[in-house]
Design an enzyme around this catalytic site. Sequence first.
Site, PDB file in Angstrom:
ATOM      1  N   GLU A   1       0.839  -1.206   0.000  1.00 29.35           N
ATOM      2  CA  GLU A   1       0.000   0.000   0.000  1.00 29.35           C
ATOM      3  C   GLU A   1       0.875   1.257   0.000  1.00 29.35           C
ATOM      4  O   GLU A   1       0.466   2.303  -0.506  1.00 29.35           O
ATOM      5  CB  GLU A   1      -0.916  -0.020   1.244  1.00 29.35           C
ATOM      6  CG  GLU A   1      -2.224   0.698   1.036  1.00 29.35           C
ATOM      7  CD  GLU A   1      -3.274   0.339   2.079  1.00 29.35           C
ATOM      8  OE1 GLU A   1      -4.289  -0.270   1.714  1.00 29.35           O
ATOM      9  OE2 GLU A   1      -3.067   0.656   3.269  1.00 29.35           O
TER      10      GLU A   1
ATOM     11  N   HIS B   1       7.623 -26.909   0.430  1.00 29.21           N
ATOM     12  CA  HIS B   1       6.846 -27.962  -0.214  1.00 29.21           C
ATOM     13  C   HIS B   1       5.716 -27.363  -1.053  1.00 29.21           C
ATOM     14  O   HIS B   1       4.749 -28.052  -1.370  1.00 29.21           O
ATOM     15  CB  HIS B   1       6.285 -28.910   0.846  1.00 29.21           C
ATOM     16  CG  HIS B   1       7.379 -29.573   1.632  1.00 29.21           C
ATOM     17  ND1 HIS B   1       7.907 -30.794   1.289  1.00 29.21           N
ATOM     18  CD2 HIS B   1       8.069 -29.148   2.720  1.00 29.21           C
ATOM     19  CE1 HIS B   1       8.868 -31.109   2.148  1.00 29.21           C
ATOM     20  NE2 HIS B   1       8.983 -30.129   3.020  1.00 29.21           N
TER      21      HIS B   1
ATOM     22  N   LYS C   1     -13.879   1.486  -2.881  1.00 32.21           N
ATOM     23  CA  LYS C   1     -14.806   1.860  -1.798  1.00 32.21           C
ATOM     24  C   LYS C   1     -16.025   2.571  -2.356  1.00 32.21           C
ATOM     25  O   LYS C   1     -17.171   2.253  -1.999  1.00 32.21           O
ATOM     26  CB  LYS C   1     -14.101   2.844  -0.851  1.00 32.21           C
ATOM     27  CG  LYS C   1     -13.440   2.209   0.319  1.00 32.21           C
ATOM     28  CD  LYS C   1     -13.036   3.284   1.313  1.00 32.21           C
ATOM     29  CE  LYS C   1     -11.704   2.927   1.921  1.00 32.21           C
ATOM     30  NZ  LYS C   1     -11.117   3.987   2.702  1.00 32.21           N
TER      31      LYS C   1
END
Length: 467
Positions: free
Chosen positions: A291, A320, A434
């Site tokens: 950010e 793995h 938003k």
Amino acid sequence: MEGIRFDFNPMMAEYVGEHGIARADMEDMQASLRAAHAMVEQNRGKGMQGWMDLPYNQDGVLTAIEEAAKRVRDTFESFVVLGIGGSALGPAAVHQALRHLHYNELPREKRGGPRLYIEDNIDPERMAALLDVIDVRTTCFNVITKSGGTAETMSQYLIVLDLLKKAVGDDYRRHILITTSENKGFLIKIARQEGYETFYIPDGVGGRFSELCPVGLLAAAVTGVDVRALVAGAREMDQRCLGDDPWKNPALFEAGLMVAAMRKGANISVMLPYADSLKLMSDWYAQLWAESLGKNLTLDGKPCHVGQTPVKALGVTDQHSQLQLYTEGPFDKVITFLKVDAFRAETPIPHGCEDVPTIAFLGGKSHNQLIEAERQGTEYALYRAGRMCQIISLPAVNETTVGQLLYFFELVTAYAGALLNIDAFNQPGVEESKLAAYAVMGYDSEKHAAKREEMKNRPARHPDYMF
Ligand code: PA5
């Protein structure tokens, strides 16, 4: 107390070969690194760099936090953090690092404090699941939002407020603690109207830089973390990184290395702790790095599209899973090992399977040895494959080293932002999402109505691409 150590050798071409950073590149960056340092220092405590004061200016706040934490510990069975982004990732990372890995499952006398839940999503199943395991009558909710208006957090507040009123009547106020801005947003107004106990997020401290203020410190204190030692760790790191000589300031050197790596096309930063306790540090770091540095404009308004994608990994688990890609895939990554010298537990491996040499060699050793051997094995495999790595070693995971680590990455982020000539402290790129979400939710305003109309103009979905 010994501090955390940094080994940047495997970042360098001298060590790792042609895909590493040349010493000359770092030498050529000296002037820009010193300028980045000067810029960060000039703004210390100003604008959105209030977080640089946190290691020094919180004595009174720490006392208030400790007092509130004691009340919560004495009174409640559960403590629920309602927050998202920077209001949740720091508290979660510190809790995972400094408390028992199965803290909530421990009996009360071993825990010492209430169970802790950090609710950083609005998945309806998650809220339902939380309500299945807590009793709101014995729960304290810490509503954390700097802006005081984040829909996720405020919708959670509305839900618990309603439940509390039904369950405990007028006593609901005692069950709510607020952490928000003192002078901005709606939550502070609600807090004052209701008379909730409130902690303030200083104006110059953005969400992702807020772990070392009440955002993170309250939940930590409630669960028994020594918050003064955490802040002291940050202070130690700040002192260690005061100078502008990149060869003496590890955060500045690291910022230079990461920016040099980005310039070489290493656009991915893999955080690879070899300790479950540090697993959520990767989540916290991911937000901080992504950010802060993912920006499309320089400070002088020129297009840039910079940033480095953080990847969360865990040793040995991801050996793995992702290691194959790290050793043989594109040369587009920097891998940061977080290594722990002394774990807080010793797990010996008993002898057994003596007739199976591939298993028997483990007998008489310990998981402590095995995890470090596997870390060294991974480091060596990456070296053989010519991949850039760096190793950050914590003598032990404790309040001091965790405070150092948090503050180190905050400083690196600020220096890297200055080097990239971007604003590391804003996040304009999340606003569109938003606005669109609130428009979908039917928010009644001109702006949201216009967005609803605009959203209808997207191209129609072609049936060819739908199955
Ligand atoms: O770093 C940031 O500023 C953001 O990620 C915020 O932490 C996040 O959006 C939550 O915001 P708020 O604390 O205002 O609810």
